[in-house]
Design an enzyme around this catalytic site. Structure first.
Site, PDB file in Angstrom:
ATOM      1  N   ARG A 227     -66.988 -11.271  -3.772  1.00 25.00           N
ATOM      2  CA  ARG A 227     -65.378 -11.594  -3.756  1.00 25.00           C
ATOM      3  C   ARG A 227     -64.747 -10.775  -4.928  1.00 25.00           C
ATOM      4  O   ARG A 227     -65.150 -11.276  -6.148  1.00 25.00           O
ATOM      5  CB  ARG A 227     -64.977 -13.196  -3.627  1.00 25.00           C
ATOM      6  CG  ARG A 227     -65.569 -13.783  -2.409  1.00 25.00           C
ATOM      7  CD  ARG A 227     -64.525 -13.971  -1.257  1.00 25.00           C
ATOM      8  NE  ARG A 227     -65.171 -14.316  -0.352  1.00 25.00           N
ATOM      9  CZ  ARG A 227     -65.189 -15.567   0.492  1.00 25.00           C
ATOM     10  NH1 ARG A 227     -64.207 -16.615  -0.249  1.00 25.00           N
ATOM     11  NH2 ARG A 227     -65.886 -16.015   1.434  1.00 25.00           N
ATOM     12  N   GLU A 229     -62.662 -11.577  -6.719  1.00 22.73           N
ATOM     13  CA  GLU A 229     -61.664 -12.603  -7.293  1.00 22.73           C
ATOM     14  C   GLU A 229     -61.091 -12.325  -8.714  1.00 22.73           C
ATOM     15  O   GLU A 229     -61.992 -12.303  -9.606  1.00 22.73           O
ATOM     16  CB  GLU A 229     -62.434 -14.010  -7.491  1.00 22.73           C
ATOM     17  CG  GLU A 229     -62.918 -14.668  -6.297  1.00 22.73           C
ATOM     18  CD  GLU A 229     -61.995 -15.516  -5.522  1.00 22.73           C
ATOM     19  OE1 GLU A 229     -60.783 -15.413  -6.096  1.00 22.73           O
ATOM     20  OE2 GLU A 229     -62.347 -16.205  -4.444  1.00 22.73           O
ATOM     21  N   ARG A 235     -64.711 -22.747 -11.396  1.00 19.56           N
ATOM     22  CA  ARG A 235     -65.432 -22.664  -9.988  1.00 19.56           C
ATOM     23  C   ARG A 235     -65.266 -21.444  -9.269  1.00 19.56           C
ATOM     24  O   ARG A 235     -65.603 -21.478  -7.929  1.00 19.56           O
ATOM     25  CB  ARG A 235     -64.674 -23.926  -9.277  1.00 19.56           C
ATOM     26  CG  ARG A 235     -63.231 -23.749  -8.946  1.00 19.56           C
ATOM     27  CD  ARG A 235     -62.561 -25.163  -8.487  1.00 19.56           C
ATOM     28  NE  ARG A 235     -61.393 -24.865  -8.098  1.00 19.56           N
ATOM     29  CZ  ARG A 235     -60.415 -24.528  -8.787  1.00 19.56           C
ATOM     30  NH1 ARG A 235     -60.370 -24.197 -10.069  1.00 19.56           N
ATOM     31  NH2 ARG A 235     -59.070 -24.202  -8.170  1.00 19.56           N
ATOM     32  N   HIS A 236     -64.852 -20.289  -9.740  1.00 23.32           N
ATOM     33  CA  HIS A 236     -64.909 -19.232  -8.921  1.00 23.32           C
ATOM     34  C   HIS A 236     -65.752 -17.878  -9.585  1.00 23.32           C
ATOM     35  O   HIS A 236     -66.051 -17.740 -10.872  1.00 23.32           O
ATOM     36  CB  HIS A 236     -63.604 -18.443  -9.112  1.00 23.32           C
ATOM     37  CG  HIS A 236     -62.650 -19.319  -8.083  1.00 23.32           C
ATOM     38  ND1 HIS A 236     -61.598 -20.053  -8.545  1.00 23.32           N
ATOM     39  CD2 HIS A 236     -62.380 -19.049  -6.769  1.00 23.32           C
ATOM     40  CE1 HIS A 236     -60.967 -20.574  -7.590  1.00 23.32           C
ATOM     41  NE2 HIS A 236     -61.276 -19.917  -6.577  1.00 23.32           N
ATOM     42  N   GLU A 368     -62.915 -27.883  -3.556  1.00 20.97           N
ATOM     43  CA  GLU A 368     -63.501 -27.524  -2.076  1.00 20.97           C
ATOM     44  C   GLU A 368     -64.702 -26.994  -1.981  1.00 20.97           C
ATOM     45  O   GLU A 368     -65.261 -26.067  -2.719  1.00 20.97           O
ATOM     46  CB  GLU A 368     -62.582 -26.263  -1.621  1.00 20.97           C
ATOM     47  CG  GLU A 368     -62.595 -25.732  -0.161  1.00 20.97           C
ATOM     48  CD  GLU A 368     -62.094 -24.218   0.039  1.00 20.97           C
ATOM     49  OE1 GLU A 368     -61.280 -24.268  -0.460  1.00 20.97           O
ATOM     50  OE2 GLU A 368     -62.917 -23.499   0.612  1.00 20.97           O
ATOM     51  N   SER A 371     -65.545 -24.494   4.021  1.00 17.82           N
ATOM     52  CA  SER A 371     -64.470 -24.739   4.889  1.00 17.82           C
ATOM     53  C   SER A 371     -65.132 -24.008   6.160  1.00 17.82           C
ATOM     54  O   SER A 371     -65.973 -23.500   6.083  1.00 17.82           O
ATOM     55  CB  SER A 371     -63.199 -23.685   4.276  1.00 17.82           C
ATOM     56  OG  SER A 371     -63.736 -22.574   4.215  1.00 17.82           O
ATOM     57  N   ARG A 419     -71.284 -24.708  -6.069  1.00 17.07           N
ATOM     58  CA  ARG A 419     -70.240 -25.730  -5.953  1.00 17.07           C
ATOM     59  C   ARG A 419     -71.097 -27.068  -5.544  1.00 17.07           C
ATOM     60  O   ARG A 419     -70.917 -28.032  -6.300  1.00 17.07           O
ATOM     61  CB  ARG A 419     -68.972 -25.604  -5.112  1.00 17.07           C
ATOM     62  CG  ARG A 419     -68.245 -24.602  -5.825  1.00 17.07           C
ATOM     63  CD  ARG A 419     -66.806 -24.486  -5.103  1.00 17.07           C
ATOM     64  NE  ARG A 419     -66.011 -23.388  -5.550  1.00 17.07           N
ATOM     65  CZ  ARG A 419     -64.828 -22.923  -5.021  1.00 17.07           C
ATOM     66  NH1 ARG A 419     -64.183 -23.738  -4.153  1.00 17.07           N
ATOM     67  NH2 ARG A 419     -64.169 -22.047  -5.556  1.00 17.07           N
TER      68      ARG A 419
END
Ligand code: AMO
Length: 445
Positions: A227, A229, A235-236, A368, A371, A419
């Site tokens: 990603r 990001e 947390r990324h 999170e 998902s 995570r």
């Protein structure tokens, strides 16, 4: 570095380890052993030299009494410095005063590789270093006790996930990581030069795992995900490991059950098998009771309003609000029925209320973890959803084509492995649980 250049490096020869450090116990008193590992620490106390040898199972004390050791051994051990890679052939001696009540008296020592001094970080952890300094010297850093514990727990988690999903009948698959078009929308893609064309690194196995339900019904993949990001948070990552499942003839409710049972299983496995590691990390793991709370997005918004957060229906939940939720709902819970517009095109809008979707997130406190949702399996609706999200159906030609061959209703989710490891190790920064983390600013080592 003159000393190192002149130093004779020994051959491993026929030496093979007879025991790991942790297997050296007082009961072995008098036995000859061969140990292989690294010098963690050296202390010269007048008449005795203590060397702490570390291997992947722990440490053991090598004791060199000046008046008992032969000249060769005295000379060789005198050359040692921290983190040299060594072999020790010696005799075990039960010794109450030594750590774990045991020590090894060396008969012969081999230096298998030297380590450049001064070392960039202190592996004993007595002199703590900043995370960036540690990551720059990651191979040394990974020898620290905390890291040995973190990566063993990570291994156990992966083992538990594979065993669980396999028992549930999911087939392990691998999907391409070099792809021609976006899976999660175009924003966070890494473009790559693919011969004379442009290609991308996969953001998720999403479309492929959906397709594979047509052939194998229940599939899972554990693999890298990329990603672009921009968010530089704790947390990324730009490269992470995603644990994905997809199941045919299932809905969000069905796969939420799989997710909560999996979390329960993983927590139990870690709690039952990793006490030694958890102690090193000063962390505890609780096995959650089932089922997890299911709270709708609407209820969450109400709760947040009550907590002083003014969030309009249809808006995403900001980090500060998540932190508040984490205090109200400690441990695991689901947020369900997200607004359709906040979820990717492949998440199914509810039949009776298309503004709301069958998409969910699995939360742990404020983080999170996963998902997922029921997917759109109607081709026309999928094309409409793509357009609504500003994506071009033409770019998804091959994916859309598969819907012509009997796409079953299906559902699935993805859990971020890192995570999951963070919450089982009590680490606050995701970089701590990755061998070689990649983020917006870190591309090495
Ligand atoms: P999503 O984008 O929410 O969903 O990702 C799934 C889970 O992956 C983890 N995660 C990350 N971990 C570290 N760094 C990141 N940059 C990062 N981004 C996400 C999170 C998150 O919950 N295709 C869907 C899943 C599905 O519907 O099956 C997807 O990728 O733990």
């Amino acid at each position: 570095m003159k000393v190192e250049k002149r130093m004779k490096i020994d051959d491993l020869g026929c030496w093979r380890r007879t025991h790991y450090s942790a297997e050296i116990t007082p009961e072995l008193d008098g036995k000859e052993v061969i140990l292989l590992g690294w010098v963690r620490d050296i202390r010269d106390l007048g008449g005795i030299r203590f060397i702490i040898l570390q291997d992947r199972e722990g440490t053991v004390q090598i004791t060199v009494p000046r008046d008992e050791a032969d000249e060769q051994t005295l000379k060789k051990t005198g050359l040692l410095q921290r983190q040299y890679c060594i072999g020790v052939k010696g005799v075990v001696r039960a010794m109450a005063k030594a750590p774990r009540g045991v020590e090894v008296l060396p008969k012969k020592v081999k230096i298998l590789a030297v380590a450049k001094q001064p070392l960039p970080i202190d592996v004993t952890g007595r002199t703590p270093a900043d995370i960036d300094v540690r990551l720059d010297a990651r191979v040394l850093d990974l020898r620290r006790d905390e890291n040995q514990a973190i990566f063993r727990i990570r291994h156990k988690i992966l083992e538990a996930v594979r065993t669980f999903l396999s028992k549930k009948g999911f087939l392990e698959v691998h999907t391409p990581k070099i792809i021609a078009s976006a899976t999660e929308g175009g924003a966070a893609l890494f473009p790559i030069a693919y011969f004379e064309r442009e290609a991308f690194l996969a953001q998720s196995p999403q479309l492929y795992k959906e397709q594979l339900t047509m052939d194998f019904e229940k599939v899972y993949e554990i693999g890298p995900t990329f990603r672009a990001e921009k968010s530089h948070t704790r947390r990324h990552l730009t490269e992470f490991i995603s644990i994905d499942i997809e199941e045919a003839f299932a809905t969000a409710d069905d796969v939420m059950k799989v997710a909560e049972e999996l979390m329960h299983h993983v927590c139990r496995v870690v709690k039952e098998n990793c006490q030694k590691e958890l102690k090193v990390l000063k962390h505890t793991v609780e096995v959650p009771s089932l089922p997890f709370k299911r709270i709708t997005y609407d209820e969450i918004i109400e709760e947040l309003r009550g907590g002083g957060f003014k969030i309009e229906w249809g808006e995403d939940i900001p980090t500060a609000a998540y932190r508040h939720l984490g205090k109200v709902h400690p441990y695991f819970y689901f947020i369900t029925e997200w607004p359709t517009r906040l979820k990717p095109f492949y998440i199914k809008p509810k039949d009776d209320d298309p503004e709301r979707s069958e998409g969910f997130d699995l939360m742990w406190h404020w983080i999170e973890i996963a998902s997922g949702g029921t997917r759109v399996h109607d081709k026309k609706l999928l094309i409409r959803r793509l357009k609504e999200q500003g994506l071009h159906p033409e770019s998804f030609k091959y994916h859309l084509q598969t819907f012509d061959y009997g796409m079953p209703p299906h559902a699935g989710w993805a859990i971020g492995l890192e995570r999951l490891v963070m919450i089982h190790t009590g680490r606050k920064n995701i970089r701590e649980v990755v061998f070689y983390p990649r983020d917006r600013f870190r591309l090495t080592p």
